[in-house]
Design a protein around this motif. Structure first.
Motif, PDB file in Angstrom:
ATOM      1  N   TYR A   1       1.199  -0.585  -0.287  1.00  0.00           N
ATOM      2  CA  TYR A   1      -0.257  -0.035  -0.301  1.00  0.00           C
ATOM      3  C   TYR A   1       0.488   1.397  -0.272  1.00  0.00           C
TER       4      TYR A   1
ATOM      5  N   SER B   1       2.456   2.259  -3.462  1.00  0.00           N
ATOM      6  CA  SER B   1       1.537   2.449  -4.150  1.00  0.00           C
ATOM      7  C   SER B   1       1.492   3.288  -4.080  1.00  0.00           C
TER       8      SER B   1
ATOM      9  N   LEU C   1       2.174   6.285  -6.453  1.00  0.00           N
ATOM     10  CA  LEU C   1       1.263   7.219  -7.825  1.00  0.00           C
ATOM     11  C   LEU C   1       1.288   9.102  -6.869  1.00  0.00           C
TER      12      LEU C   1
ATOM     13  N   GLY D   1      -3.373   4.930  -1.387  1.00  0.00           N
ATOM     14  CA  GLY D   1      -2.245   3.939  -0.663  1.00  0.00           C
ATOM     15  C   GLY D   1      -1.714   4.492   0.562  1.00  0.00           C
TER      16      GLY D   1
END
Length: 175
Positions: free
Chosen positions: A2, A5, A9, A150
């Motif tokens: 998580y 991610s 991002l 995330g």
């Protein structure tokens, strides 16, 4: 995962903004409660319940029970948000539910379901709630939403893991 991610991002968001200078439908203050609830349920509670379910049961049982996320998501969308559910969708959900009951049933326990199965089903319910809460903010920038979810869930889960004396992964594994 998580945290990786969310970090990846967030970097993508920064690069995108630096290149174009534009922002795609940023989230507002009114979106914050929906986002925080989605992170708490789907990013923290769901994975924690799944880990306890995996520890108490088998991976194959858990993998089969994860199909309940779709059933719970659809039920919540139908009951709370009044989404249309056709007979075909309802029949599919009933079949999935019966299969999950068959997989999670503990024949030696009489009418009781296995605890591991209940924990995995509860994780699926947490993710279904996350899915439906995220629906409320789906008009926002999807990269921003995914980055915040995330990063938020990852940070909390890392703190929980470190609180349970888990070791940090090696740098090459992180990379």
């Amino acid at each position: 995962l998580y945290l990786g991610s969310g970090t990846g991002l967030a970097l993508l968001l920064l690069i995108r903004r630096a290149r174009s200078g534009r922002v795609e439908a940023p989230l507002g203050r009114a979106d914050l409660p929906w986002l925080l609830a989605a992170i708490g349920l789907g990013g923290v509670l769901g994975p924690v319940l799944l880990m306890f379910g995996l520890a108490a049961g088998s991976a194959s049982q858990s993998a089969l029970l994860l199909t309940l996320e779709g059933v719970f998501t659809t039920l919540l969308a139908w009951l709370v948000f009044h989404e249309h559910v056709s007979r075909r969708i309802a029949a599919g959900m009933a079949a999935i539910t019966l299969g999950a009951l068959g997989v999670g049933w503990d024949p030696s326990g009489g009418l009781a379901l296995d605890w591991a199965a209940l924990l995995v089903a509860a994780a699926c319910l947490a993710w279904a709630l996350d899915n439906n809460l995220t629906r409320r903010i789906a008009g926002g920038d999807p990269v921003q939403i995914a980055a915040l979810k995330g990063f938020g869930a990852g940070a909390v889960n890392v703190v929980l893991a470190l609180g349970r004396d888990a070791a940090l992964p090696r740098g090459d594994a992180v990379a």
